[in-house]
Design an enzyme around this catalytic site. Structure first.
Site, PDB file in Angstrom:
ATOM      1  N   GLU A 121       0.824  -1.212   0.000  1.00 45.21           N
ATOM      2  CA  GLU A 121       0.000   0.000   0.000  1.00 45.21           C
ATOM      3  C   GLU A 121       0.857   1.260   0.000  1.00 45.21           C
ATOM      4  OE1 GLU A 121      -2.846  -0.163   3.212  1.00 45.21           O
ATOM      5  OE2 GLU A 121      -3.555  -2.153   2.617  1.00 45.21           O
ATOM      6  N   GLU A 154      -8.749   1.886  -4.250  1.00 47.47           N
ATOM      7  CA  GLU A 154      -9.800   1.541  -3.277  1.00 47.47           C
ATOM      8  C   GLU A 154     -10.489   2.792  -2.757  1.00 47.47           C
ATOM      9  OE1 GLU A 154      -8.785  -1.260  -0.180  1.00 47.47           O
ATOM     10  OE2 GLU A 154     -10.673  -0.884   0.888  1.00 47.47           O
TER      11      GLU A 154
HETATM   12  O1  KIV Z   1      -6.513  -7.191   1.770  1.00 53.12           O
HETATM   13  C1  KIV Z   1      -7.309  -7.187   0.829  1.00 53.12           C
HETATM   14  O2  KIV Z   1      -8.188  -8.033   0.725  1.00 53.12           O
HETATM   15  C2  KIV Z   1      -7.176  -6.118  -0.151  1.00 53.12           C
HETATM   16  C3  KIV Z   1      -8.252  -5.980  -1.180  1.00 53.12           C
HETATM   17  C4  KIV Z   1      -9.544  -5.713  -0.573  1.00 53.12           C
HETATM   18  C5  KIV Z   1      -7.875  -5.013  -2.238  1.00 53.12           C
HETATM   19  O3  KIV Z   1      -6.232  -5.396  -0.120  1.00 53.12           O
END
Ligand code: KIV
Length: 267
Positions: free
Chosen positions: A117, A184
């Site tokens: 991220e 997201e």
């Molecule tokens: O951890 C996860 O499931 C994610 C998705 C929702 C994109 O990062």
């Protein structure tokens, strides 16, 4: 044996206009079911912390736990690209840490790519990981590992300055070598703008229909969790009720003595 998709196949889908399907999995049976159904990418998400382990957010999950959950997903799948999430604090401290942990997800767990991220702030780390030939999927906008900065799970990019930052983040991760980027919790119009501006595929979650692909959490689409479900989730099945009915029937038959019957007993 089917041929497993590569990041080149995923890039080709953006170019040909074929939408990319992505779901999360954390175990063998779900990974096998979605692989056989033809899912393009299986994401071993750090959402495992919430939907599998019952934590309030994704922060507590560890590297060893991510490796544990990625292994069965890799074993169960033949054709999907498997991407494993790098958990909180596995890549934020320094780049050698980030490379070593990304390498563990590839070497020990068998994933073909990792996800982390961040945008401009993490671009150098993405470049460091891709420089050792580990494909990286980036994740920008509402980044759950930043929950304490964001003050909760809130839509990002509604104000002009935030929207400009998200566009800059998208360009930074592309330049750093990411092969795809998750968008997201951002307005659909901003996601459309980002998707048009990038050469790499965008994978949306709560980011509207104009992304190059979509990702959702498997427990959410099957109605497996009893917790609050966000607006962007569509429930494609109600498995929780089916499981609950099956468990109640089992308990009832054990109590009444109707299970096991003769056909379940050895002579
Ligand atoms: O951890 C996860 O499931 C994610 C998705 C929702 C994109 O990062």
């Amino acid at each position: 044996m089917k041929k497993r998709k590569s990041i080149l196949d995923i890039a080709g889908m953006k170019n040909s206009g074929e939408k990319i399907s992505v779901l999360t999995a954390y175990d063998y049976p779900f990974a096998q079911l979605m692989d056989q159904a033809g899912i393009d990418i299986i994401l071993v998400g750090d959402s495992v912390a919430s939907v599998f382990s019952g934590y309030e957010n994704t922060l507590p999950v560890t590297m060893d736990e991510m490796i544990y959950h990625t292994k069965p997903v890799v074993r169960a799948s033949e054709q999907a690209l498997v991407v494993a999430d790098m958990p909180f604090m596995s890549y934020q401290v320094d780049q050698s840490d980030a490379r070593r942990n990304a390498g563990r997800l590839i070497k020990e767990a068998g994933a073909q790519a990792v996800k982390l991220e961040g945008g401009v702030n993490i671009a150098e780390t993405i470049a460091a990981i891709t420089a050792i030939d580990i494909p990286v999927m980036a994740h920008i906008g509402l980044t759950p590992q930043s929950i304490h900065r964001m003050g909760g799970f809130k839509v990002q990019g509604r104000q002009d300055a935030q929207a400009r930052q998200i566009l800059a983040d998208a360009k930074a991760v592309e330049e750093a070598g990411a092969f795809a980027v998750v968008l997201e919790g951002i307005p659909a119009s901003l996601a459309a703008e980002v998707s048009a501006a990038l050469n790499i595929p965008t994978i949306g979650i709560g980011a509207g229909p104009d992304c190059d692909g979509q990702v959702l959490v498997i427990h959410d689409i099957l109605g497996l969790c009893d917790k609050y479900s966000p607006k962007f989730v569509k429930r494609f099945a109600d498995v929780r009720q089916t499981i609950s009915d099956g468990i109640s029937d089992y308990i009832g038959e054990v109590k009444s003595g109707t299970f096991p019957a003769e056909e379940h007993s050895f002579k």
